[in-house]
Design an enzyme around this catalytic site. Structure first.
Site, PDB file in Angstrom:
ATOM      1  N   LYS A  60       0.954  -1.204   0.239  1.00 55.30           N
ATOM      2  CA  LYS A  60      -0.190   0.135   0.113  1.00 55.30           C
ATOM      3  C   LYS A  60       1.078   1.466   0.090  1.00 55.30           C
ATOM      4  O   LYS A  60       0.378   2.357  -0.124  1.00 55.30           O
ATOM      5  CB  LYS A  60      -1.032   0.005   1.065  1.00 55.30           C
ATOM      6  CG  LYS A  60      -1.873  -0.867   0.993  1.00 55.30           C
ATOM      7  CD  LYS A  60      -3.069  -0.589   2.027  1.00 55.30           C
ATOM      8  CE  LYS A  60      -4.480  -1.401   1.718  1.00 55.30           C
ATOM      9  NZ  LYS A  60      -5.470  -1.170   2.536  1.00 55.30           N
ATOM     10  N   SER A  97      -9.046   7.671   5.071  1.00 54.30           N
ATOM     11  CA  SER A  97      -7.535   7.822   5.065  1.00 54.30           C
ATOM     12  C   SER A  97      -7.255   8.244   3.760  1.00 54.30           C
ATOM     13  O   SER A  97      -5.956   9.291   3.823  1.00 54.30           O
ATOM     14  CB  SER A  97      -7.062   6.556   5.455  1.00 54.30           C
ATOM     15  OG  SER A  97      -7.163   6.214   6.891  1.00 54.30           O
TER      16      SER A  97
END
Length: 156
Positions: A42, A129
């Site tokens: 990620k 986020s």
């Protein structure tokens, strides 16, 4: 019954939406582990140790919450901790659809684990986020979206 629930995520960074789910989960379950995923694929903004530390500071007033970083498969972490409940937060229909697909996979891999989906507070369901990272990268004000501990770090 002594319930141990796990709320997993990358938490890069933790948001007020996450905090809402954590606070509510702390009232429902005896013990909750916030499982902070390493997730190297990620390409996180904050490293694992920083994310764990920020979450620990953010939940310090919740006595039944523990924060742990982990690598590898979530199911392995759940089994290692002997957790019987997996908490998933959902903000939208799209989230629910994705989480429902994951739930099917989790049920096959670990049928003994119960999956609980908690809907987010509608007043903050737009916070993610991903969007917060964009605000941070562009040096914007994240105060309305994250706990104070994140704001303090970003200001530095």
């Amino acid at each position: 019954m002594n319930t141990l629930a796990v709320f997993p995520g990358t938490f890069d960074p933790i948001t007020l939406g996450h905090m809402d789910i954590i606070t509510r989960a702390s009232k429902i379950f005896d013990h909750v582990i916030i499982a902070v995923a390493n997730s190297p694929s990620k390409h996180t903004l904050f490293d694992l140790d920083t994310r764990v530390s920020l979450i620990q500071k953010s939940v310090k007033n919740l006595s039944n919450i523990k924060v742990e970083g982990f690598s590898g498969m979530l199911i392995s972490f759940l089994k290692e901790k002997q957790a019987n409940i997996l908490i998933r937060g959902v903000r939208s229909v799209a989230d629910f659809d994705y989480e429902n697909q994951l739930a099917g996979m989790y049920r096959l891999a670990a049928p003994e684990i119960e999956i609980v989906m908690l809907p987010s507070n509608s007043q903050i369901s737009y916070i993610s986020s991903t969007l917060v990272r964009e605000v941070i990268i562009h040096k914007g004000d994240v105060t309305p979206f994250v706990p104070k501990e994140i704001c303090d770090l970003v200001k530095k």
